[in-house]
Each structure stands twice: as structure tokens, then as C-alpha cells.
Design a protein around this motif. Structure first.
Motif, PDB file in Angstrom:
ATOM      1  N   PHE A   1       1.010  -1.088   0.013  1.00 43.46           N
ATOM      2  CA  PHE A   1       0.072  -0.012  -0.071  1.00 43.46           C
ATOM      3  C   PHE A   1       0.785   1.296   0.085  1.00 43.46           C
ATOM      4  CE2 PHE A   1      -1.851   3.392   2.547  1.00 43.46           C
ATOM      5  CZ  PHE A   1      -3.047   3.570   2.059  1.00 43.46           C
ATOM      6  N   PHE A   2       0.365   2.212  -0.561  1.00 44.41           N
ATOM      7  CA  PHE A   2       1.122   3.395  -0.347  1.00 44.41           C
ATOM      8  C   PHE A   2       0.103   4.738  -0.519  1.00 44.41           C
ATOM      9  CE2 PHE A   2       2.012   2.631  -5.114  1.00 44.41           C
ATOM     10  CZ  PHE A   2       1.550   3.912  -5.485  1.00 44.41           C
ATOM     11  N   ILE A   3       0.551   5.764  -0.102  1.00 45.42           N
ATOM     12  CA  ILE A   3      -0.067   7.273  -0.080  1.00 45.42           C
ATOM     13  C   ILE A   3       0.899   8.085  -0.586  1.00 45.42           C
ATOM     14  CG2 ILE A   3      -1.459   9.055   0.893  1.00 45.42           C
ATOM     15  CD1 ILE A   3      -2.370   7.434   3.109  1.00 45.42           C
ATOM     16  N   THR A   4       0.573   8.688  -1.655  1.00 49.24           N
ATOM     17  CA  THR A   4       1.665  10.086  -2.034  1.00 49.24           C
ATOM     18  C   THR A   4       0.719  11.146  -2.277  1.00 49.24           C
ATOM     19  OG1 THR A   4       0.892   9.599  -4.495  1.00 49.24           O
ATOM     20  CG2 THR A   4       2.728   8.409  -3.663  1.00 49.24           C
ATOM     21  N   LEU A   5       1.561  12.163  -2.008  1.00 53.42           N
ATOM     22  CA  LEU A   5       0.806  13.684  -1.808  1.00 53.42           C
ATOM     23  C   LEU A   5       1.696  14.572  -3.122  1.00 53.42           C
ATOM     24  CD1 LEU A   5       0.978  14.840   1.817  1.00 53.42           C
ATOM     25  CD2 LEU A   5      -0.799  13.778   0.596  1.00 53.42           C
ATOM     26  N   TYR A   6       0.809  15.121  -3.812  1.00 53.19           N
ATOM     27  CA  TYR A   6       1.162  15.921  -4.889  1.00 53.19           C
ATOM     28  C   TYR A   6       1.413  17.279  -4.670  1.00 53.19           C
ATOM     29  CZ  TYR A   6       1.022  17.753  -9.606  1.00 53.19           C
ATOM     30  OH  TYR A   6       1.438  18.349 -10.800  1.00 53.19           O
ATOM     31  N   TYR A   7       2.504  17.840  -5.324  1.00 51.33           N
ATOM     32  CA  TYR A   7       2.734  19.286  -4.877  1.00 51.33           C
ATOM     33  C   TYR A   7       2.684  19.914  -6.346  1.00 51.33           C
ATOM     34  CZ  TYR A   7       4.509  17.281  -0.567  1.00 51.33           C
ATOM     35  OH  TYR A   7       4.433  16.618   0.680  1.00 51.33           O
ATOM     36  N   GLU A   8       1.562  20.703  -6.588  1.00 50.80           N
ATOM     37  CA  GLU A   8       1.227  21.248  -7.873  1.00 50.80           C
ATOM     38  C   GLU A   8       2.222  22.288  -8.379  1.00 50.80           C
ATOM     39  OE1 GLU A   8      -2.529  23.512  -9.855  1.00 50.80           O
ATOM     40  OE2 GLU A   8      -2.890  21.705  -8.583  1.00 50.80           O
TER      41      GLU A   8
ATOM     42  N   GLU B   1       5.222  12.863  -3.675  1.00 47.38           N
ATOM     43  CA  GLU B   1       6.102  12.392  -2.719  1.00 47.38           C
ATOM     44  C   GLU B   1       5.318  11.168  -2.010  1.00 47.38           C
ATOM     45  OE1 GLU B   1       8.415  13.941   1.532  1.00 47.38           O
ATOM     46  OE2 GLU B   1       6.542  14.823   0.617  1.00 47.38           O
ATOM     47  N   MET B   2       5.926  10.086  -1.889  1.00 47.22           N
ATOM     48  CA  MET B   2       5.295   8.723  -1.094  1.00 47.22           C
ATOM     49  C   MET B   2       5.449   9.084   0.107  1.00 47.22           C
ATOM     50  SD  MET B   2       5.924   4.732  -2.157  1.00 47.22           S
ATOM     51  CE  MET B   2       5.655   5.082  -3.841  1.00 47.22           C
ATOM     52  N   ARG B   3       4.539   9.398   0.921  1.00 51.30           N
ATOM     53  CA  ARG B   3       4.295   9.586   2.340  1.00 51.30           C
ATOM     54  C   ARG B   3       4.404   8.465   3.140  1.00 51.30           C
ATOM     55  NH1 ARG B   3       4.055  15.242   3.525  1.00 51.30           N
ATOM     56  NH2 ARG B   3       3.829  14.526   5.822  1.00 51.30           N
ATOM     57  N   ILE B   4       3.562   7.267   2.667  1.00 50.84           N
ATOM     58  CA  ILE B   4       3.541   6.050   3.357  1.00 50.84           C
ATOM     59  C   ILE B   4       3.679   5.001   2.496  1.00 50.84           C
ATOM     60  CG2 ILE B   4       1.865   4.500   4.756  1.00 50.84           C
ATOM     61  CD1 ILE B   4       0.636   6.796   5.760  1.00 50.84           C
ATOM     62  N   GLN B   5       4.673   4.111   2.727  1.00 49.96           N
ATOM     63  CA  GLN B   5       4.782   3.099   1.883  1.00 49.96           C
ATOM     64  C   GLN B   5       4.806   1.646   2.602  1.00 49.96           C
ATOM     65  OE1 GLN B   5       8.117   3.121  -0.452  1.00 49.96           O
ATOM     66  NE2 GLN B   5       7.740   1.240  -1.948  1.00 49.96           N
ATOM     67  N   ILE B   6       3.907   0.714   2.326  1.00 46.46           N
ATOM     68  CA  ILE B   6       4.088  -0.534   3.022  1.00 46.46           C
ATOM     69  C   ILE B   6       4.288  -1.531   1.823  1.00 46.46           C
ATOM     70  CG2 ILE B   6       2.737  -2.197   4.541  1.00 46.46           C
ATOM     71  CD1 ILE B   6       3.126   0.696   5.875  1.00 46.46           C
ATOM     72  N   GLU B   7       5.156  -2.465   2.268  1.00 42.75           N
ATOM     73  CA  GLU B   7       5.693  -3.761   1.193  1.00 42.75           C
ATOM     74  C   GLU B   7       5.620  -4.780   1.978  1.00 42.75           C
ATOM     75  OE1 GLU B   7       6.770  -3.763  -2.030  1.00 42.75           O
ATOM     76  OE2 GLU B   7       6.473  -1.729  -2.424  1.00 42.75           O
ATOM     77  N   ASP B   8       4.851  -5.822   1.531  1.00 43.46           N
ATOM     78  CA  ASP B   8       4.812  -7.210   2.306  1.00 43.46           C
ATOM     79  C   ASP B   8       4.545  -7.024   3.991  1.00 43.46           C
ATOM     80  OD1 ASP B   8       5.443  -8.731   0.235  1.00 43.46           O
ATOM     81  OD2 ASP B   8       7.615  -8.099   0.387  1.00 43.46           O
ATOM     82  N   GLY B   9       3.643  -6.028   4.106  1.00 46.18           N
ATOM     83  CA  GLY B   9       3.363  -5.788   5.399  1.00 46.18           C
ATOM     84  C   GLY B   9       4.192  -4.767   6.472  1.00 46.18           C
ATOM     85  N   GLU B  10       5.422  -4.565   5.751  1.00 48.78           N
ATOM     86  CA  GLU B  10       6.505  -3.803   6.405  1.00 48.78           C
ATOM     87  C   GLU B  10       6.515  -2.338   5.911  1.00 48.78           C
ATOM     88  OE1 GLU B  10       8.065  -5.111   8.922  1.00 48.78           O
ATOM     89  OE2 GLU B  10       7.159  -7.126   8.835  1.00 48.78           O
ATOM     90  N   ARG B  11       6.590  -1.296   6.765  1.00 54.52           N
ATOM     91  CA  ARG B  11       6.836   0.059   6.538  1.00 54.52           C
ATOM     92  C   ARG B  11       8.208  -0.010   5.915  1.00 54.52           C
ATOM     93  NH1 ARG B  11       3.509   4.159   8.047  1.00 54.52           N
ATOM     94  NH2 ARG B  11       2.309   2.843   9.326  1.00 54.52           N
TER      95      ARG B  11
END
Length: 226
Positions: A97-104, A110-120
Motif C-alpha cells: 500500500f502507499f499514499i503519495t501527496l502531489y505538490y502542484e 512524494e510517497m508519504r506512506i509505503q507498505i511492502e509485504d506488511g512492512e513499513r
């Protein structure tokens, strides 16, 4: 043997099949009976599917109402992003899972939260707007559902992959009017078809709720800085 398609509203739902161990000539009335059975089975299957979909939507609506309350309950940006992740995890698999924020103003995300295989995962540097599938969503203001992996789509679109190759990928923009606030995405490295249109509908609703809350949090953050 005889195979009769089970069809409903122009779609094939499966086959009703019967066979004899010995040679058998199917009489017209037998074929008519099998066709009738297949039609009845198709109606029953379609009814069951519709009821299951209705039940799923009722459950989603109740859950999404709770999600909306949880998301709107904070104006701290980092805490808000954590809540979006937590609430999304209630409704679908967010092992990746990931959340990115966009700077217009700088045309970067920018990827602010990134989860890979359950690990941050550690933070990534900012990317130019065109980078990756995230950039595709930001530029087009459209969700993207890839049920059978992203490799072929990336090749056709001429997009350079960021990270590992996934077998299922779903991302939606967080829109505030005509402006993209960011992107929420989930993916699976083990299974094709892990996400469907129902997941996309849910994630899009969370993204709409999150966009308003993120913009409010950003405004408060900027006011505090000033």
C-alpha cells in the motif's frame, strides 16, 4: 455428451453439461429440457450474484461512513495519513500500500506512506510528476485498475516502473475539484485479480474523503508555519 451455455443479459455464466458412458442420441425434447435447465440455472446464479453484490454494498456503505468520521477527526497531516491507511486496511488487503501527496507548484509527488509485504518502508525522494503509475493517475485524474499485472500497461504507455513488478495494481486519485491532492494505491505481488471494480469504488470513496481532510490539514499546517 451435451454442453449448454448458461447465459444472462448477454453474458456467459458457465456451462451445464451432461454425458452418457455409452453412445446416446439426444432427442429434441432432451435438448430442450437441458436448455430450460440452463436458463433456470442462469437466472438463479444471476440472482445470487446480485444479492451478494447488494449485501457487499450495504456493508461498504456502513463501513465507509465510519471511515469518513475517522478520517475527518484530525487536522494533523501525518496522523491523518496514518488514519487513511488504517481505515483502508479495514476494507481490503493493504499488505502492499502507499499514499503519495502531489505538490502542484513544483509538479512533483512524494510517497508519504509505503507498505511492502506488511512492512513499513523508508521515505522515498520526491519524483517528477510523470514518474510511474502514480504520475499517470495524477496527469489524467483517473483511477487505474490492472487486474493482470502492470508490466504490459507500463510497456504500452512508455512508463518506467518504480519498484517491483506486481500481479495486480489499483490506484485512485485524491481529487479536490479539478486539483489532484495525491494518490492512494494497493497492489499484490502474489495474485492476479486481487482487486476488482468494487475495491476501486471503495478506494475512490476513501480518496474523496481523504482529499478534503488532507487539504484542510495542509491549510492548518501552512497557517501554523506563517
Amino acid at each position: 455428451f451435451i454442453d449448454v451455455p448458461m447465459r444472462s443479459r448477454g453474458q456467459s455464466l458457465g456451462l451445464l453439461s451432461a454425458y452418457y458412458a455409452d453412445t446416446h442420441d439426444f432427442a429434441p425434447e432432451e435438448i430442450e429440457m437441458f436448455v430450460s435447465f440452463a436458463d433456470q440455472a442462469a437466472v438463479a446464479l444471476e440472482t445470487a450474484r446480485l444479492m451478494r453484490e447488494q449485501k457487499r454494498r450495504i456493508t461498504e456503505l456502513g463501513s465507509l461512513e465510519e471511515v469518513g468520521r475517522a478520517i475527518s477527526g484530525t487536522l494533523d497531516l501525518d496522523a491523518l495519513l496514518e488514519r487513511i491507511y488504517e481505515q483502508t486496511s479495514r476494507l481490503m488487503d493493504t499488505s502492499n500500500f502507499f499514499i503519495t501527496l502531489y505538490y502542484e507548484e513544483t509538479a512533483e509527488w512524494e510517497m508519504r506512506i509505503q507498505i511492502e509485504d506488511g512492512e513499513r518502508q523508508p521515505p522515498m525522494p520526491r519524483q517528477k510528476v510523470r514518474a510511474g503509475l502514480t504520475g499517470w493517475i495524477i496527469q489524467r485524474h483517473e483511477p487505474l485498475l490492472l487486474k493482470h499485472g502492470a508490466t504490459e500497461f507500463l510497456r504500452r504507455q512508455g512508463i518506467e516502473r518504480i519498484g517491483r513488478a506486481s500481479l495486480s495494481w489499483l490506484g485512485v486519485p485524491m481529487l479536490l475539484g479539478d486539483h489532484v491532492v495525491g494518490v492512494i494505491a494497493v497492489q499484490s505481488y502474489e495474485r492476479e485479480g486481487a482487486y476488482d471494480e468494487g475495491h476501486m469504488r471503495v478506494l475512490a470513496t476513501i480518496a474523496r474523503q481523504g482529499a478534503v481532510a488532507i487539504q484542510n490539514a495542509r491549510t492548518v499546517e501552512e497557517m501554523s508555519r506563517l
